[in-house]
Design a protein around this motif. Structure first.
Motif, mmCIF file in Angstrom:
data_model
loop_
_atom_site.group_PDB
_atom_site.id
_atom_site.type_symbol
_atom_site.label_atom_id
_atom_site.label_comp_id
_atom_site.label_asym_id
_atom_site.label_seq_id
_atom_site.Cartn_x
_atom_site.Cartn_y
_atom_site.Cartn_z
ATOM 1 N N SER A 1 -12.772 4.127 2.194
ATOM 2 C CA SER A 1 -12.770 4.123 0.736
ATOM 3 C C SER A 1 -14.001 4.821 0.183
ATOM 4 O O SER A 1 -13.929 5.519 -0.829
ATOM 5 C CB SER A 1 -12.723 2.688 0.215
ATOM 6 O OG SER A 1 -11.564 2.061 0.712
ATOM 7 N N SER B 1 -6.630 5.234 -8.778
ATOM 8 C CA SER B 1 -5.842 4.323 -7.961
ATOM 9 C C SER B 1 -6.080 4.607 -6.482
ATOM 10 O O SER B 1 -6.145 3.696 -5.655
ATOM 11 C CB SER B 1 -4.374 4.488 -8.332
ATOM 12 O OG SER B 1 -3.568 3.616 -7.616
ATOM 13 N N GLY C 1 -9.199 3.053 -5.491
ATOM 14 C CA GLY C 1 -9.145 1.602 -5.491
ATOM 15 C C GLY C 1 -9.941 0.992 -6.618
ATOM 16 O O GLY C 1 -10.529 -0.076 -6.474
ATOM 17 N N GLY D 1 -3.974 0.707 -6.877
ATOM 18 C CA GLY D 1 -4.694 0.981 -5.639
ATOM 19 C C GLY D 1 -5.690 -0.106 -5.300
ATOM 20 O O GLY D 1 -5.919 -0.399 -4.118
ATOM 21 N N PHE D 2 -6.264 -0.721 -6.311
ATOM 22 C CA PHE D 2 -7.218 -1.795 -6.072
ATOM 23 C C PHE D 2 -6.532 -2.969 -5.386
ATOM 24 O O PHE D 2 -6.986 -3.467 -4.356
ATOM 25 C CB PHE D 2 -7.843 -2.236 -7.397
ATOM 26 C CG PHE D 2 -8.730 -3.434 -7.258
ATOM 27 C CD1 PHE D 2 -9.966 -3.321 -6.639
ATOM 28 C CD2 PHE D 2 -8.323 -4.668 -7.733
ATOM 29 C CE1 PHE D 2 -10.775 -4.432 -6.502
ATOM 30 C CE2 PHE D 2 -9.136 -5.775 -7.592
ATOM 31 C CZ PHE D 2 -10.365 -5.656 -6.983
ATOM 32 N N LYS E 1 -5.670 -2.067 -1.763
ATOM 33 C CA LYS E 1 -6.781 -2.087 -0.809
ATOM 34 C C LYS E 1 -7.285 -3.503 -0.596
ATOM 35 O O LYS E 1 -7.593 -3.915 0.523
ATOM 36 C CB LYS E 1 -7.927 -1.204 -1.331
ATOM 37 C CG LYS E 1 -7.740 0.208 -0.850
ATOM 38 C CD LYS E 1 -8.996 1.012 -0.820
ATOM 39 C CE LYS E 1 -8.615 2.364 -0.277
ATOM 40 N NZ LYS E 1 -8.847 3.449 -1.185
ATOM 41 N N TYR F 1 0.828 -1.204 0.000
ATOM 42 C CA TYR F 1 0.000 0.000 0.000
ATOM 43 C C TYR F 1 0.866 1.260 0.000
ATOM 44 O O TYR F 1 0.556 2.245 -0.668
ATOM 45 C CB TYR F 1 -0.912 0.003 1.231
ATOM 46 C CG TYR F 1 -2.117 0.883 1.070
ATOM 47 C CD1 TYR F 1 -3.352 0.332 0.772
ATOM 48 C CD2 TYR F 1 -2.027 2.260 1.173
ATOM 49 C CE1 TYR F 1 -4.457 1.136 0.587
ATOM 50 C CE2 TYR F 1 -3.119 3.067 0.990
ATOM 51 C CZ TYR F 1 -4.338 2.501 0.698
ATOM 52 O OH TYR F 1 -5.426 3.298 0.506
#
Lengths: 124, 99, 507, 149, 356
Positions: free
Chosen positions: C437, C401, C404, C410-411, C414, C351
């Protein structure tokens, strides 16, 4: 001989310390900046001379002697110069010596007269 | 023993100087006290060299004497500028344009 | 799957010296930049040094993967008497992040400085920028607790002034920088106090030696206080929730170049150091450490994630919005750390990298827009997508991103965090992440809506597409967020190896 | 020796640290805050040096034990003590914290200079170095940036 | 505690610490900035005296030159433009910081209960690495001053970082208070020194002496207290004294702003360069044993430092010497740059005001 030198040196150091205390008391009790400068600078140089002389008598080494002499030279050179500069700056800023009779043992604050106030004013 | 007494005496004198520096009243008194405190520190450090058996540290006392002088001069100079300085607000506005 | 070794080509002699060269070359570059005759020359020096630093960081990462832990002894004296650099996969990952973002930022600086900094200050600015990069690299590579403090300050002291230079655009940068300096220094001094306590208990400063000696000691008050002060001090630097007050102003006020570098790396380096103290130096399984993670770190991180997301939702200035978002994201990272297991840590590391890349993208895109419009408010950015489509798209990728969105890095980040939280049986953490989120979607939605779907304000200055020198690093950054969204094996390798090593050493 | 005597230094050092910290956070004047910060950092140095002191020790500049100074230093100490804790017949204080604090002092003066430089710029940009006045002026700037809805 | 020497030591320890507390409270209480600065200068002097009591001669040296010298001058330069008095702070605003200080202080004092007694020779801090330095330095490095040896060789990387920090401060101050094009055009109207004949004579005598002393401190560093950092500050103090007495313009003509900045960078290059040379000769970074290739090392006369019977580590000797020169360059140039920044900024603004 060495023993005697040791004692004389110690006595000189003690004398210097006493002079310093005397000067400090003067700085604490005298009524205005100029008299305080007077007390401090005289006893600083005097006390330093006595003490360094005493240390010189105790000191066994030649090189240490040299350094003591240098320290003494420095103090003799700088302390009066600094006192001079300080008094000069104070006078230049309008602080006037207190002349006349006033109570030495009384309040340490400037007696309400303008000049010293103005010195504070410029300083702040 | 006498050296120790000398050290004690210096400590007393230094404490008195701190009192003067604290109560002022004018800044010249404070500068005076600080300068005098410095001189006494020089002597104290020199004496401590003898008291603790390492007199070769007189270098430090020497540096003190020197620095003390320069600091006092800087303070003195500081006052010279202050006496010449005009009201500060105008100065700042002028400088603001530049920066 | 990318194999790290294929990414760099260096002679064995150079590879052996890579850890120190990654620090020293930017350093020497900083000296050269300070002496450079012109802004142009300083820029070229800066790019060259940053590229070299990144290359060396890559070499370090490859070696660290191969050997597990890389130890580089400095001065020829083995630790604990001497100082050694000690780099595992985790440190290598951080080094790689700093090196790559630093390089792209250096390229970007060519144009952005012209717009934001007075010309006679460019050489000094580049020097400060390189010092910051060298300091951060040193901070993540060093294996000595006090040396870490020195590098913390190397990276900070120049940065304070660099942030303050942002006054040219907005004078609020000055008090922000001052505040940053005060908080940063108090934090660093807390760290020093903490190290002092640990030194008093162990007699050593080397982290490995310290860990070995702490394991044999009972946890006296002095040791616990040492840890508390270290973590509090680093917490300030990492913008941990109640200690984050300096961050929004500093990120929003500084020149874009500095925001890019700081947002991507500075807080991450501090978090990384905290992680090392928590799991490498401090004896694991100790009651005090457990209590800290469960009762202090996790609640604070959760609160921070929610509160600062809300602040971002209600912020009006775009840069401030992104800065608040950074504090919230730090909360997410700490939530992963607080799980205290390899999965959680590895997810947090991932992350960190993802967040570093996306925030760098967003700040750089804003910097690119600032070349033509010197705007601050969100409303001023209305409709910029029409005039500067590429920049806006890059910004949108970063923002996606951040939310997420699937197919971005970013997906995966997370997802990894939520998965780790559920696997550890701490569903509430997963819930907090999900809630955060949602808030992210709201504020990112506001940004995207303004940029893409609103008509430009009448009379507002029109944005222009940034020149290629700015667009290139920006698109590379955005591209990285996408690329790692498809194939994150490189980052995963490093983060998993790093996390696994920490929890295998003393299970 | 009683606890208060053996830990007197720590207590004083903590008081000094907290005096510095208090100035940093209570004062609104930026320059006063920098002074407080300097005091905070300096007293951290005193903490380290307190750790490094060894009873009967001397500064870590090596001496020959049979030199005059060396003999003078060892004379008031118990020979067994010197034997156990001394190095080649002389007891020294621990040099490592000294080195660390040398570095910390340097960092301190660097911070002080940069902080004051920023404070001077603040004075030029805002016309004041009082935090509350700066905040008020900043709020004005912020409202100019974002007119209230 | 044994023997009268140590008791004197302990008594001095307590006296000086109490003095520090008194000064600290005076600083907390005063609203006058100048008084606070003066008290900080006294604080530095007193703490340096205490450092001597705690056997930290090198630190006392540094504290003297930095705390009482450089910091005071910089602080004075900074308040030239500021109001002399801090605003009175509402007592309600002091509650939170006061509570913070009390809580943190209480935690620290409570935790200090777990720390070793003052002067404990067997404490972990004094027995592990610290003792190893004392035992091994002479064999490894050959320098009598263990502090210098640890500083420059064992932990030379820290000192490189320290030099870089100072360089970063130089950059920071130059970025903030650097001289724009206008400043170089400003006419030199120095305040007349007419009343200070004594001062000028003394300064003329002192400046070369101070510079000489700086060199002594520099090259004496591995034998006694001192080293590049202290020497650098002393050298800068000599230049500052010149500026104070003869005016900033005259000093800037002799040591231009740009030169100072370049020298600061050069110092770091010298330091890091020594490390890189060690790498090129096959060692690690800053491993001074590899500073000279064997061929060059063979050319160094064995009696260079007098005693040829003792095995010398020439690389260590010269490595320490070179890096200390680097430190000297960076530090002196940086302090001068800082002084220029603060003092010169004022001149610049005063002149701007005069024209406006």
């Amino acid at each position: 001989m060495a023993e005697a030198l040791h004692w004389i040196g110690g006595a000189l150091i003690l004398a210097g310390a006493l002079l310093s205390i005397l000067g400090a008391v003067g700085v604490l009790r005298f009524p205005d900046v100029y008299t305080r400068i007077h007390a401090a600078s005289l006893t600083d140089t005097g006390g330093a001379t006595l003490m360094l002389l005493g240390m010189g008598l105790i000191s066994p080494l030649g090189f240490v002697m040299l350094k003591l002499l240098l320290v003494w030279g420095f103090i003799m050179l700088t302390s009066p110069a600094a006192a001079n500069a300080l008094a000069n700056a104070a006078f230049g800023a309008g602080v006037r010596p207190r002349i006349g009779t006033f109570q030495i043992m009384g309040e340490d604050k400037p007696g309400g007269s303008g000049p010293e106030r103005s010195g504070e004013g410029t300083a702040s | 023993m006498l050296v120790a007494a000398g050290v004690a005496g210096l400590v007393v004198a230094m404490s008195l100087m701190i009192v003067r520096a604290m109560i002022g009243p004018s800044h010249y008194d404070r500068i005076l006290a600080a300068n005098s405190f410095g001189t006494k520190t020089v002597l104290l450090i020199a004496l401590m060299g003898f008291l603790f058996g390492r007199p070769d540290f007189l270098d430090i006392a020497l540096v003190y004497a020197l620095i003390n002088f320069v600091t006092t001069i800087a303070l003195m100079k500081f006052f010279r500028y202050r006496t010449l300085a005009r009201p500060l607000g105008a100065m700042a506005r002028e400088a603001g344009k530049d920066g | 799957m990318i194999v790290l070794e294929t990414l760099y080509v260096a002679t064995p002699a150079l590879t052996a010296q890579a850890p120190i060269l990654a620090i020293v070359i930017p350093l020497l570059g900083a000296c050269a930049a300070a002496m450079a005759p012109s802004a142009r020359a300083a820029w070229m020096i800066s790019v060259a040094a940053a590229v070299f630093g990144a290359w060396m960081a890559l070499a370090v990462a490859g070696e660290a993967m191969r050997e597990g832990v890389l130890v580089y002894v400095l001065g020829g004296f083995d630790p604990p008497m001497g100082i050694a650099l000690r780099i595992d996969a985790m440190g290598a990952l951080m080094g790689l992040l700093i090196g790559s973002v630093g390089t792209l930022a250096a390229v970007f600086s060519g144009h952005s400085l012209v717009a934001e900094v007075r010309p006679e200050k460019h050489t000094l600015f580049q020097a400060g920028f390189l010092l910051c990069q060298a300091g951060l690299t040193g901070l993540v590579f060093t294996g000595d607790a006090f040396n870490a403090f020195v590098f913390l300050e190397v990276s900070s002291i120049g940065t304070y002034a660099l942030v303050a230079v942002g006054e040219r655009r907005d004078r609020r940068a000055l008090p922000a920088a001052f505040n940053y300096l005060i908080m940063g220094t108090v934090g660093a001094t807390f760290y020093v106090i903490g190290v002092g306590f640990l030194y008093a208990a162990t007699g050593t400063l080397n982290m490995v030696d310290m860990a070995a000696r702490l394991a044999t000691l009972d946890q006296s008050m002095a040791v616990q206080a040492g840890f508390a002060f270290i973590l509090a001090g680093l917490g300030v630097k990492a913008a941990m929730f109640p200690l984050h007050g300096w961050l929004p102003g500093a990120y929003a006020g500084g020149p874009s170049l500095i925001s890019v570098l700081l947002a991507a790396t500075a807080t991450k380096a501090a978090i990384y150091l905290m992680v090392r103290f928590m799991f490498e130096v401090f004896p694991q399984g100790a009651a005090f450490g457990e209590a800290f993670l469960t009762w202090v770190l996790a609640p604070l991180a959760a609160t921070g994630a929610i509160v600062c997301s809300l602040q971002a939702v209600f912020a009006r200035e775009l840069r401030r919005m992104i800065a608040f978002s950074s504090v919230a994201q730090v909360g997410f990272i700490f939530l992963g750390v607080s799980l205290a297991n390899a999965d959680g840590l590895s997810a947090s590391l991932f992350y960190m990298v993802a967040h570093g890349l996306m925030k760098a993208t967003m700040f750089m895109a804003l910097g690119a827009l600032a070349l033509s419009i010197g705007a601050r408010r969100l409303d001023d950015f209305a409709g910029v997508a029409r005039e500067a489509p590429w920049t806006a798209v890059a910004f949108a990728i970063g923002a996606a991103s951040l939310v997420g969105t699937p197919l971005t890095m970013g997906f995966l980040a997370k997802w990894g965090l939520i998965e780790a939280a559920i696997a550890s049986g701490k569903v509430w953490i997963a819930v907090v992440i999900a809630a955060g989120s949602v808030l992210t979607v709201i504020y990112v939605g506001r940004m995207i809506e303004a940029m893409f779907f609103r008509p430009p304000l009448p009379g507002a200055p029109r944005a222009k597409e940034a020149p290629i020198g700015v667009l290139a690093p920006l698109l590379v950054l955005a591209g990285l967020s996408i690329w790692f969204g498809f194939d994150a094996s490189l980052i995963e390798q490093l983060s998993q190896a790093g996390a696994a090593r920490l929890f295998e050493v003393r299970p | 020796m009683s606890w208060i005597a053996s830990h007197f230094n720590y207590v004083v050092v903590v008081i000094l640290m907290m005096a510095g910290l208090f100035i940093v956070f209570s004062s609104g004047n930026l320059i006063k805050r920098m002074i407080g910060l300097a005091m905070f950092q300096t007293s951290t140095g005193l903490f380290y040096i307190t750790l490094s002191k060894v009873s009967g020790g001397t500064a870590a500049i090596t001496l020959k034990a049979d030199s005059e100074t060396g003999r003078a230093l060892a004379a008031p100490l118990d020979p067994a003590y010197v034997e156990q804790f001394g190095v080649d017949g002389v007891v020294y204080s621990n040099p490592l914290p000294h080195v660390l604090i040398l570095t910390a002092i340097v960092v301190g003066v660097a911070t002080l200079a940069v902080g004051l430089a920023i404070a001077v710029r603040i004075r030029e940009a805002y016309g004041t170095v009082e935090a509350d006045e700066i905040n008020a002026l900043s709020r004005v700037t912020a409202e100019q940036a974002e007119p209230s809805p | 505690m044994s023997g009268p020497t140590i008791d004197a030591n302990f008594a001095l320890n307590i006296a000086l610490l109490l003095m520090l507390v008194a000064i600290a409270f005076a600083v907390v209480r005063t609203r006058s900035l100048l008084a606070a600065i003066l008290m900080m200068s006294v604080y530095s002097l007193a703490s340096a005296a205490w450092l001597m009591v705690a056997d930290a001669a090198d630190v006392a040296f540094t504290e003297a030159v930095v705390g009482a010298g450089a910091s005071t001058v910089i602080l004075l330069g900074a308040i030239l433009l500021a109001r002399g008095e801090a605003e009175r702070v509402n007592w309600k605003l002091m509650i939170a910081p006061g509570a913070l200080a009390v809580v943190v202080g209480a935690v620290l004092i409570y935790a200090a209960g777990g720390l070793p007694n003052y002067g404990d020779p067997a404490s972990p801090a004094n027995s592990h690495v610290g003792r190893a330095y004392l035992e091994q330095t002479y064999g490894d490095i050959g320098a009598p001053n263990v502090v210098t040896a640890v500083l420059a060789s064992y932990r030379g990387f820290d000192t490189l970082g320290e030099t870089v920090v100072i360089f970063a401060a130089c950059i920071g101050v130059a970025l903030m208070l650097g001289f724009g094009p206008r400043a170089t055009l400003a006419p030199p109207t120095e305040i007349p020194n007419d009343q200070h004949v004594v001062l000028r004579v003394v300064a003329k005598l002192l400046i070369p002496l101070i510079a000489l002393f700086a060199l002594y401190v520099q090259f004496h560093g591995d034998l006694g207290a001192g080293g590049g950092f202290q020497a650098g500050v002393i050298m800068a103090v000599a230049i500052i004294l010149h500026a104070l007495v003869f005016g900033l313009r005259a000093t800037m003509a002799a040591v231009p702003v740009r030169l100072a900045r370049t020298v600061a960078a050069l110092g770091v290059v010298v330091y890091a360069g020594v490390g890189v040379v060690c790498i090129i000769n096959g060692g690690g970074f800053l491993d001074y044993d590899y500073l000279f290739s064997p061929r060059i090392e063979a050319m160094i006369p064995a009696n260079l430092l007098g005693d040829p019977s003792h095995e010398h580590h020439w690389g260590q000797h010269f490595g320490i010497l070179f890096i200390e020169i680097g430190v000297l360059l960076t530090v002196s140039a940086t302090i001068v740059t800082m002084f220029y920044g603060f003092a010169g900024r004022t001149l610049e603004t005063i002149e701007a005001e005069r024209r406006g």
